[in-house]
Design a protein around this motif. Structure first.
Motif, PDB file in Angstrom:
ATOM      1  N   UNK A   2       0.838  -1.198   0.000  1.00  0.00           N
ATOM      2  CA  UNK A   2       0.000   0.000   0.000  1.00  0.00           C
ATOM      3  C   UNK A   2       0.875   1.250   0.000  1.00  0.00           C
ATOM      4  N   UNK A   3       0.355   2.291  -0.634  1.00  0.00           N
ATOM      5  CA  UNK A   3       1.118   3.525  -0.798  1.00  0.00           C
ATOM      6  C   UNK A   3       1.590   4.131   0.508  1.00  0.00           C
ATOM      7  N   UNK A   4       0.702   4.180   1.508  1.00  0.00           N
ATOM      8  CA  UNK A   4       1.089   4.812   2.773  1.00  0.00           C
ATOM      9  C   UNK A   4       2.153   4.005   3.514  1.00  0.00           C
ATOM     10  N   UNK A   5       2.151   2.670   3.334  1.00  0.00           N
ATOM     11  CA  UNK A   5       3.173   1.835   3.959  1.00  0.00           C
ATOM     12  C   UNK A   5       4.519   2.091   3.295  1.00  0.00           C
ATOM     13  N   UNK A   6       4.514   2.171   1.955  1.00  0.00           N
ATOM     14  CA  UNK A   6       5.751   2.460   1.238  1.00  0.00           C
ATOM     15  C   UNK A   6       6.295   3.829   1.621  1.00  0.00           C
ATOM     16  N   UNK A   7       5.413   4.838   1.688  1.00  0.00           N
ATOM     17  CA  UNK A   7       5.847   6.194   2.036  1.00  0.00           C
ATOM     18  C   UNK A   7       6.445   6.245   3.437  1.00  0.00           C
ATOM     19  N   UNK A   8       5.846   5.522   4.370  1.00  0.00           N
ATOM     20  CA  UNK A   8       6.369   5.477   5.740  1.00  0.00           C
ATOM     21  C   UNK A   8       7.742   4.797   5.756  1.00  0.00           C
ATOM     22  N   UNK A   9       7.855   3.658   5.067  1.00  0.00           N
ATOM     23  CA  UNK A   9       9.135   2.956   4.987  1.00  0.00           C
ATOM     24  C   UNK A   9      10.185   3.832   4.324  1.00  0.00           C
ATOM     25  N   UNK A  10       9.823   4.481   3.234  1.00  0.00           N
ATOM     26  CA  UNK A  10      10.748   5.354   2.516  1.00  0.00           C
ATOM     27  C   UNK A  10      11.233   6.488   3.415  1.00  0.00           C
ATOM     28  N   UNK A  11      10.313   7.099   4.146  1.00  0.00           N
ATOM     29  CA  UNK A  11      10.666   8.205   5.044  1.00  0.00           C
ATOM     30  C   UNK A  11      11.639   7.732   6.126  1.00  0.00           C
ATOM     31  N   UNK A  12      11.349   6.581   6.728  1.00  0.00           N
ATOM     32  CA  UNK A  12      12.226   6.051   7.779  1.00  0.00           C
ATOM     33  C   UNK A  12      13.614   5.724   7.234  1.00  0.00           C
ATOM     34  N   UNK A  13      13.657   5.061   6.079  1.00  0.00           N
ATOM     35  CA  UNK A  13      14.932   4.665   5.488  1.00  0.00           C
ATOM     36  C   UNK A  13      15.752   5.897   5.115  1.00  0.00           C
ATOM     37  N   UNK A  14      15.113   6.903   4.526  1.00  0.00           N
ATOM     38  CA  UNK A  14      15.826   8.107   4.115  1.00  0.00           C
ATOM     39  C   UNK A  14      16.316   8.928   5.305  1.00  0.00           C
ATOM     40  N   UNK A  15      15.602   8.878   6.419  1.00  0.00           N
ATOM     41  CA  UNK A  15      16.056   9.596   7.616  1.00  0.00           C
ATOM     42  C   UNK A  15      17.321   8.975   8.187  1.00  0.00           C
ATOM     43  N   UNK A  16      17.411   7.664   8.138  1.00  0.00           N
ATOM     44  CA  UNK A  16      18.551   6.962   8.705  1.00  0.00           C
ATOM     45  C   UNK A  16      19.740   6.927   7.738  1.00  0.00           C
ATOM     46  N   UNK A  17      19.459   6.797   6.450  1.00  0.00           N
ATOM     47  CA  UNK A  17      20.532   6.615   5.479  1.00  0.00           C
ATOM     48  C   UNK A  17      20.313   7.513   4.255  1.00  0.00           C
ATOM     49  N   UNK A  18      21.075   8.597   4.133  1.00  0.00           N
ATOM     50  CA  UNK A  18      20.908   9.522   3.003  1.00  0.00           C
ATOM     51  C   UNK A  18      21.245   8.891   1.647  1.00  0.00           C
ATOM     52  N   UNK A  19      21.860   7.713   1.636  1.00  0.00           N
ATOM     53  CA  UNK A  19      22.141   6.996   0.400  1.00  0.00           C
ATOM     54  C   UNK A  19      20.861   6.769  -0.407  1.00  0.00           C
ATOM     55  N   UNK A  20      19.734   6.681   0.272  1.00  0.00           N
ATOM     56  CA  UNK A  20      18.461   6.370  -0.374  1.00  0.00           C
ATOM     57  C   UNK A  20      17.635   7.609  -0.712  1.00  0.00           C
ATOM     58  N   UNK A  21      18.263   8.776  -0.841  1.00  0.00           N
ATOM     59  CA  UNK A  21      17.532  10.000  -1.206  1.00  0.00           C
ATOM     60  C   UNK A  21      16.779   9.846  -2.519  1.00  0.00           C
ATOM     61  N   UNK A  22      17.399   9.359  -3.583  1.00  0.00           N
ATOM     62  CA  UNK A  22      16.540   9.046  -4.730  1.00  0.00           C
ATOM     63  C   UNK A  22      15.777   7.762  -4.402  1.00  0.00           C
ATOM     64  N   UNK A  23      14.457   7.858  -4.305  1.00  0.00           N
ATOM     65  CA  UNK A  23      13.679   6.705  -3.852  1.00  0.00           C
ATOM     66  C   UNK A  23      13.732   5.530  -4.828  1.00  0.00           C
ATOM     67  N   UNK A  24      14.301   5.738  -5.988  1.00  0.00           N
ATOM     68  CA  UNK A  24      14.486   4.664  -6.957  1.00  0.00           C
ATOM     69  C   UNK A  24      15.301   3.522  -6.342  1.00  0.00           C
ATOM     70  N   UNK A  25      16.249   3.850  -5.485  1.00  0.00           N
ATOM     71  CA  UNK A  25      17.095   2.829  -4.864  1.00  0.00           C
ATOM     72  C   UNK A  25      16.292   1.935  -3.931  1.00  0.00           C
ATOM     73  N   UNK A  26      15.332   2.524  -3.212  1.00  0.00           N
ATOM     74  CA  UNK A  26      14.473   1.730  -2.335  1.00  0.00           C
ATOM     75  C   UNK A  26      13.580   0.821  -3.175  1.00  0.00           C
ATOM     76  N   UNK A  27      13.055   1.345  -4.266  1.00  0.00           N
ATOM     77  CA  UNK A  27      12.193   0.554  -5.142  1.00  0.00           C
ATOM     78  C   UNK A  27      12.959  -0.632  -5.712  1.00  0.00           C
ATOM     79  N   UNK A  28      14.183  -0.404  -6.150  1.00  0.00           N
ATOM     80  CA  UNK A  28      14.995  -1.486  -6.711  1.00  0.00           C
ATOM     81  C   UNK A  28      15.241  -2.564  -5.651  1.00  0.00           C
ATOM     82  N   UNK A  29      15.603  -2.160  -4.450  1.00  0.00           N
ATOM     83  CA  UNK A  29      15.866  -3.133  -3.382  1.00  0.00           C
ATOM     84  C   UNK A  29      14.603  -3.934  -3.048  1.00  0.00           C
ATOM     85  N   UNK A  30      13.475  -3.261  -2.942  1.00  0.00           N
ATOM     86  CA  UNK A  30      12.227  -3.957  -2.634  1.00  0.00           C
ATOM     87  C   UNK A  30      11.838  -4.919  -3.752  1.00  0.00           C
TER      88      UNK A  30
END
Length: 137
Positions: A2-30
């Motif tokens: 679901x969109x809100x789950x992805x957005x929450x995960x993306x926000x948490x991951x980006x706060x901890x690790x700036x490597x994932x600023x382009x959210x494309x990297x999170x999408x590829x990993x998932x």
């Protein structure tokens, strides 16, 4: 997802690790984890080299462990163990902490595009299910 789950995960991951600023990297990993996508496919679809895709996946997994280890990857305390034991007894499996049973179940409604990847020696799609302590994992 679901969109809100992805957005929450993306926000948490980006706060901890700036490597994932382009959210494309999170999408590829998932996508690599969820669909078992090979790096070749990610290379073509997202213009990331094989080595970058693999490094990205490792970085993502390390970030997820860092984020959620205290809540989800901790050892059970005595209250948790008592609850597990009580629940497994209710299902007819007394003292079943730590046991694991895996089996293949026929997947009747497997999507046509996925059937080849989920066919084993039986030549029909199956999925691997594990039961731990009386619960489907």
């Amino acid at each position: 997802m679901r969109g809100h789950v992805f957005e929450c995960l993306l926000r948490h991951v980006q706060q901890v690790n700036p490597y994932f600023r382009p959210h494309q990297k999170v999408i590829v990993a998932l996508r690599m984890m969820v669909y078992g996508s090979p790096t070749d496919l990610m290379d073509e679809a997202y213009s990331m080299s094989k080595s970058t895709c693999l490094d990205n996946l490792v970085e993502f997994c390390d970030t997820i462990v860092q984020l959620y280890k205290d809540e989800y990857l901790c050892e059970p305390n005595q209250e948790d163990l008592d609850c597990f034991l009580h629940n497994s007894e209710d299902h007819g499996f007394p003292g079943m902490i730590g046991s694991l049973d895996c089996m293949h179940w026929d997947w009747k409604n497997c999507p046509t595009g996925w059937q080849r990847g989920f066919c084993r020696w039986l030549r029909k799609p199956t999925t691997n299910c594990c039961v731990r302590g009386g619960y489907l994992v």
